[in-house]
Design a protein around this motif. Sequence first.
Motif, short mmCIF file in Angstrom:
data_model
loop_
_atom_site.label_atom_id
_atom_site.label_comp_id
_atom_site.label_asym_id
_atom_site.label_seq_id
_atom_site.Cartn_x
_atom_site.Cartn_y
_atom_site.Cartn_z
N VAL A 19 0.84 -1.20 0.00
CA VAL A 19 0.00 0.00 0.00
C VAL A 19 0.88 1.25 0.00
CG1 VAL A 19 -1.79 1.28 1.21
CG2 VAL A 19 -1.87 -1.21 1.17
N PHE A 20 1.92 1.25 0.83
CA PHE A 20 2.83 2.40 0.84
C PHE A 20 3.47 2.60 -0.54
CE2 PHE A 20 3.05 2.08 5.58
CZ PHE A 20 2.78 3.41 5.85
N ASP A 21 3.87 1.49 -1.18
CA ASP A 21 4.46 1.59 -2.52
C ASP A 21 3.49 2.28 -3.48
OD1 ASP A 21 6.76 0.33 -1.69
OD2 ASP A 21 6.24 -1.62 -2.54
N SER A 22 2.21 1.90 -3.38
CA SER A 22 1.22 2.48 -4.29
C SER A 22 1.02 3.97 -4.05
CB SER A 22 -0.12 1.74 -4.13
OG SER A 22 -0.75 2.08 -2.89
N LEU A 23 1.40 4.41 -2.86
CA LEU A 23 1.29 5.83 -2.51
C LEU A 23 2.58 6.59 -2.77
CD1 LEU A 23 -0.69 5.39 0.83
CD2 LEU A 23 -1.60 6.22 -1.34
N GLY A 24 3.57 5.87 -3.33
CA GLY A 24 4.84 6.51 -3.65
C GLY A 24 5.85 6.55 -2.52
N ILE A 25 5.57 5.81 -1.45
CA ILE A 25 6.52 5.74 -0.32
C ILE A 25 7.11 4.35 -0.33
CG2 ILE A 25 6.80 5.97 2.17
CD1 ILE A 25 4.28 7.69 2.20
N GLU A 26 8.33 4.22 -0.85
CA GLU A 26 8.93 2.92 -1.06
C GLU A 26 9.95 2.57 0.03
OE1 GLU A 26 10.56 3.07 -4.99
OE2 GLU A 26 8.58 2.94 -5.96
N GLY A 27 10.24 1.27 0.13
CA GLY A 27 11.27 0.81 1.07
C GLY A 27 10.80 0.68 2.49
N THR A 28 9.48 0.70 2.71
CA THR A 28 8.99 0.69 4.09
C THR A 28 9.17 -0.68 4.76
OG1 THR A 28 6.76 0.23 3.26
CG2 THR A 28 7.32 2.54 3.75
N PHE A 29 8.98 -1.76 4.01
CA PHE A 29 9.14 -3.08 4.63
C PHE A 29 10.57 -3.30 5.09
CE2 PHE A 29 10.10 -7.66 4.36
CZ PHE A 29 9.20 -8.13 5.30
N GLU A 30 11.53 -2.96 4.24
CA GLU A 30 12.93 -3.12 4.60
C GLU A 30 13.29 -2.22 5.78
OE1 GLU A 30 12.12 -4.49 0.61
OE2 GLU A 30 11.78 -2.53 1.56
N GLY A 31 12.82 -0.98 5.74
CA GLY A 31 13.13 -0.06 6.82
C GLY A 31 12.52 -0.47 8.14
N ALA A 32 11.26 -0.88 8.10
CA ALA A 32 10.59 -1.32 9.33
C ALA A 32 11.22 -2.60 9.85
CB ALA A 32 9.10 -1.52 9.08
N SER A 33 11.61 -3.50 8.95
CA SER A 33 12.24 -4.76 9.37
C SER A 33 13.54 -4.50 10.11
CB SER A 33 12.49 -5.66 8.16
OG SER A 33 11.29 -6.05 7.55
N ARG A 34 14.34 -3.56 9.63
CA ARG A 34 15.59 -3.23 10.32
C ARG A 34 15.31 -2.73 11.73
NH1 ARG A 34 16.95 -1.11 5.20
NH2 ARG A 34 16.40 1.01 5.87
N LEU A 35 14.29 -1.92 11.89
CA LEU A 35 13.97 -1.38 13.21
C LEU A 35 13.37 -2.44 14.12
CD1 LEU A 35 12.49 2.08 12.19
CD2 LEU A 35 14.71 1.64 13.22
N ALA A 36 12.71 -3.41 13.55
CA ALA A 36 12.10 -4.47 14.36
C ALA A 36 13.16 -5.37 14.99
CB ALA A 36 11.15 -5.31 13.51
N GLY A 37 14.33 -5.50 14.35
CA GLY A 37 15.35 -6.39 14.88
C GLY A 37 14.99 -7.84 14.57
N ASN A 38 13.91 -8.30 15.17
CA ASN A 38 13.38 -9.64 14.90
C ASN A 38 12.26 -9.49 13.88
OD1 ASN A 38 12.15 -12.11 14.87
ND2 ASN A 38 11.91 -12.29 17.07
N PRO A 39 12.50 -9.87 12.61
CA PRO A 39 11.48 -9.66 11.57
C PRO A 39 10.14 -10.31 11.88
CG PRO A 39 13.59 -10.27 10.60
CD PRO A 39 13.72 -10.49 12.09
N ARG A 40 10.13 -11.38 12.69
CA ARG A 40 8.86 -12.04 13.02
C ARG A 40 7.94 -11.12 13.82
NH1 ARG A 40 10.23 -17.04 16.48
NH2 ARG A 40 11.30 -15.36 17.58
N MET A 41 8.53 -10.10 14.47
CA MET A 41 7.75 -9.25 15.36
C MET A 41 7.44 -7.88 14.76
SD MET A 41 7.32 -11.40 17.56
CE MET A 41 6.27 -10.33 18.52
N ILE A 42 7.61 -7.73 13.44
CA ILE A 42 7.36 -6.45 12.80
C ILE A 42 5.92 -6.01 13.02
CG2 ILE A 42 6.76 -7.52 10.58
CD1 ILE A 42 8.27 -5.18 9.25
N SER A 43 5.74 -4.71 13.25
CA SER A 43 4.41 -4.19 13.59
C SER A 43 4.23 -2.79 13.01
CB SER A 43 4.25 -4.13 15.11
OG SER A 43 5.08 -3.11 15.64
N ARG A 44 3.04 -2.25 13.18
CA ARG A 44 2.77 -0.88 12.72
C ARG A 44 3.70 0.12 13.39
NH1 ARG A 44 -3.16 0.54 13.93
NH2 ARG A 44 -2.71 -0.75 15.74
#
Length: 249
Positions: A80-105
């Motif tokens: 959805v973010f990609d469709s709005l022109g905001i790219e790279g959010t999954f990768e960026g959020a995953s880095r901040l999550a540390g543990n990718p299994r626990m990624i959240s809003r």
Amino acid sequence: MLFRSALTDHDDTGGLAEAAAAARELGIHFVNGVEISVTWQGETVHIVGLGIDPGDEALQAGLAATRSGRVERAKRMSAVFDSLGIEGTFEGASRLAGNPRMISRTHYARYLCDAGHVKSVKDAFRRWLGTGRPCNVAQEWARLDDAVRWINGSGGLAVIAHPGRYALDRRQMRALLSEFRDLGGTAIEVVTGSHTPQDYSVYAKYAVEFGLAASCGSDFHSPAESRDLGGLPPIPAMCEPVWRRLQVG
């Protein structure tokens, strides 16, 4: 005075051993906990488990199944973010999550803030990630009856977390509390970092009406996003504190 504290990470118990060791060093009585994501009548509700056995197989299987939905949801949010022109959010959020299994809003919100798309985490939820906003992708979490069963089966007590945060009217809240109690739920968070003083009174009365104990939780996620630990008022005197039912001394 005996100080008690619990760690209740979302859908995961991996941090309990480290937290228990830190509590011992500080002379704090530590309680094993978890916070399970539940879908109830289309609303996401969080059910805390206090005094759980983290080695319980049924609990761990349930948590694993719940966690598996996080990554898929995160990928759909990123689309959805990609469709709005905001790219790279999954990768960026995953880095901040540390543990990718626990990624959240929350990790998405932190990334959006760090990347300069919003001024604050609160602004990210207001614009993109909160209830009814374009990037808050629906997800079916655990069932309420399953979450309570996993917690009770592991020797713990089930608690409805921060009820004031849910988009439920009075009728729906009473239905949730009634069903939760009848399933074997024990308590409701009356005092929590995301409640107002008016909320304390409202949910204290609900606790008494439905025969539920009351708990106090910080709703702490990070120093920048949560109220200072230990800064909350005591549970109202009309309520029975949940720790009286924990049998932890």
